[in-house]
Design a protein around this motif. Structure first.
Motif, mmCIF file in Angstrom:
data_model
loop_
_atom_site.group_PDB
_atom_site.id
_atom_site.type_symbol
_atom_site.label_atom_id
_atom_site.label_comp_id
_atom_site.label_asym_id
_atom_site.label_seq_id
_atom_site.Cartn_x
_atom_site.Cartn_y
_atom_site.Cartn_z
ATOM 1 N N GLU A 1 0.853 -1.189 0.000
ATOM 2 C CA GLU A 1 0.000 0.000 0.000
ATOM 3 C C GLU A 1 0.887 1.236 0.000
ATOM 4 N N ILE A 2 0.741 2.093 -1.055
ATOM 5 C CA ILE A 2 1.582 3.284 -1.150
ATOM 6 C C ILE A 2 0.880 4.546 -0.659
ATOM 7 N N SER A 3 -0.425 4.482 -0.502
ATOM 8 C CA SER A 3 -1.196 5.531 0.156
ATOM 9 C C SER A 3 -2.471 4.859 0.635
ATOM 10 N N GLU A 4 -3.251 5.584 1.437
ATOM 11 C CA GLU A 4 -4.462 4.991 1.994
ATOM 12 C C GLU A 4 -5.392 4.526 0.877
ATOM 13 N N GLY A 5 -5.578 3.212 0.790
ATOM 14 C CA GLY A 5 -6.479 2.652 -0.203
ATOM 15 C C GLY A 5 -5.877 2.411 -1.572
ATOM 16 N N PHE A 6 -4.583 2.731 -1.770
ATOM 17 C CA PHE A 6 -3.956 2.524 -3.068
ATOM 18 C C PHE A 6 -2.859 1.474 -2.934
ATOM 19 N N ALA A 7 -3.199 0.248 -3.305
ATOM 20 C CA ALA A 7 -2.256 -0.865 -3.252
ATOM 21 C C ALA A 7 -1.699 -1.109 -4.646
ATOM 22 N N VAL A 8 -0.414 -1.424 -4.690
ATOM 23 C CA VAL A 8 0.249 -1.767 -5.943
ATOM 24 C C VAL A 8 0.753 -3.197 -5.852
ATOM 25 N N LYS A 9 1.066 -3.754 -7.008
ATOM 26 C CA LYS A 9 1.724 -5.054 -7.063
ATOM 27 C C LYS A 9 3.224 -4.773 -7.127
ATOM 28 N N ARG A 10 3.942 -5.134 -6.072
ATOM 29 C CA ARG A 10 5.380 -4.833 -5.972
ATOM 30 C C ARG A 10 6.188 -6.082 -6.301
ATOM 31 N N ILE A 11 7.139 -5.905 -7.223
ATOM 32 C CA ILE A 11 8.026 -7.001 -7.613
ATOM 33 C C ILE A 11 9.373 -6.870 -6.904
ATOM 34 N N LEU A 12 9.892 -5.655 -6.857
ATOM 35 C CA LEU A 12 11.160 -5.396 -6.172
ATOM 36 C C LEU A 12 10.940 -4.329 -5.118
ATOM 37 N N PRO A 13 11.691 -4.339 -4.034
ATOM 38 C CA PRO A 13 12.690 -5.338 -3.670
ATOM 39 C C PRO A 13 12.034 -6.630 -3.205
ATOM 40 N N TYR A 14 12.811 -7.680 -3.236
ATOM 41 C CA TYR A 14 12.359 -9.017 -2.866
ATOM 42 C C TYR A 14 13.354 -9.573 -1.864
ATOM 43 N N GLN A 15 12.891 -10.389 -0.955
ATOM 44 C CA GLN A 15 13.750 -10.884 0.122
ATOM 45 C C GLN A 15 15.045 -11.520 -0.407
ATOM 46 N N LEU A 16 14.954 -12.260 -1.504
ATOM 47 C CA LEU A 16 16.128 -12.944 -2.036
ATOM 48 C C LEU A 16 16.824 -12.181 -3.161
ATOM 49 N N ARG A 17 16.265 -11.043 -3.552
ATOM 50 C CA ARG A 17 16.854 -10.265 -4.643
ATOM 51 C C ARG A 17 16.512 -8.800 -4.422
ATOM 52 N N ARG A 18 17.454 -8.045 -3.904
ATOM 53 C CA ARG A 18 17.213 -6.628 -3.614
ATOM 54 C C ARG A 18 17.154 -5.785 -4.875
ATOM 55 N N MET A 19 17.905 -6.172 -5.903
ATOM 56 C CA MET A 19 17.978 -5.397 -7.144
ATOM 57 C C MET A 19 18.012 -6.343 -8.340
ATOM 58 N N VAL A 20 17.563 -5.840 -9.473
ATOM 59 C CA VAL A 20 17.778 -6.496 -10.760
ATOM 60 C C VAL A 20 18.409 -5.429 -11.632
ATOM 61 N N GLY A 21 19.685 -5.623 -11.976
ATOM 62 C CA GLY A 21 20.420 -4.566 -12.652
ATOM 63 C C GLY A 21 20.368 -3.323 -11.781
ATOM 64 N N PRO A 22 20.032 -2.165 -12.342
ATOM 65 C CA PRO A 22 19.963 -0.948 -11.538
ATOM 66 C C PRO A 22 18.608 -0.750 -10.854
ATOM 67 N N PHE A 23 17.645 -1.650 -11.085
ATOM 68 C CA PHE A 23 16.284 -1.465 -10.575
ATOM 69 C C PHE A 23 16.190 -1.929 -9.127
ATOM 70 N N ILE A 24 15.741 -1.007 -8.235
ATOM 71 C CA ILE A 24 15.642 -1.326 -6.815
ATOM 72 C C ILE A 24 14.200 -1.411 -6.331
ATOM 73 N N PHE A 25 13.261 -0.793 -7.036
ATOM 74 C CA PHE A 25 11.832 -0.931 -6.778
ATOM 75 C C PHE A 25 11.158 -1.109 -8.125
ATOM 76 N N MET A 26 10.096 -1.885 -8.143
ATOM 77 C CA MET A 26 9.312 -2.046 -9.357
ATOM 78 C C MET A 26 7.872 -2.303 -8.934
ATOM 79 N N ASP A 27 6.968 -1.352 -9.275
ATOM 80 C CA ASP A 27 5.564 -1.416 -8.890
ATOM 81 C C ASP A 27 4.657 -1.351 -10.114
#
Length: 160
Positions: free
Chosen positions: A12-38
């Protein structure tokens, strides 16, 4: 061969607005330079609840955010004085560098009630030499972006 498959989880990135988050992930903090992906949306909520989705002013340092709008519109405001409405097919590229504060506002309740908001956002780690650069903001229109098409029989790229 795949090293890992990352399943999206809800954040949830604001009240009532949930996103599907891929990164960061417990076993993979980054993919290339990408640190968050929503991936947000499609959002379909009652018009009366629309203002609660706004992502209020918050700071970033040492990274860039890249936002791509699939449908709807979002108003970006930041501490540089930029106010930019992003519409489908556009890309907002905000470089925080040594620091920026910004918000994302959803100012059209009818759009949200109609299920017309869908977006992708990534956070990109800056090279160490650029982490303390001056903050900046750029908006790219669809006609300014390259297009890649893969037909399965070869590919084609049109771009600048």
């Amino acid at each position: 061969m795949l090293d890992i498959v990352i399943a999206a989880r809800t954040a949830e990135i604001s009240e009532g607005f949930a996103v599907k988050r891929i990164l960061p992930y417990q076993l993979r903090r980054m993919v290339g330079p990408f640190i968050f992906m929503d991936h947000g949306g499609p959002v379909n909520i009652p018009a009366a609840s629309a203002t609660s989705l706004d992502v209020l002013p918050h700071p970033h340092i040492g990274l860039s955010t890249v936002s791509y709008l699939i449908s709807g519109k979002v108003t970006h405001r930041d501490s540089l004085g930029v106010e930019q409405v992003i519409t489908p097919g556009e890309v907002n590229w905000m470089t925080a560098g040594k620091g920026i504060t910004h918000s994302e506002r959803f100012e059209d309740p009818a759009m949200l009630a109609g299920g017309e908001l869908e977006l992708l956002q990534t956070w990109v780690a800056l090279p160490e030499n650029d982490e303390e650069s001056n903050p900046s903001f750029d908006n790219y229109k669809p006609e300014d972006l390259p297009v890649f098409t893969d037909t399965g029989r070869g590919s084609h790229c049109r771009g600048t």
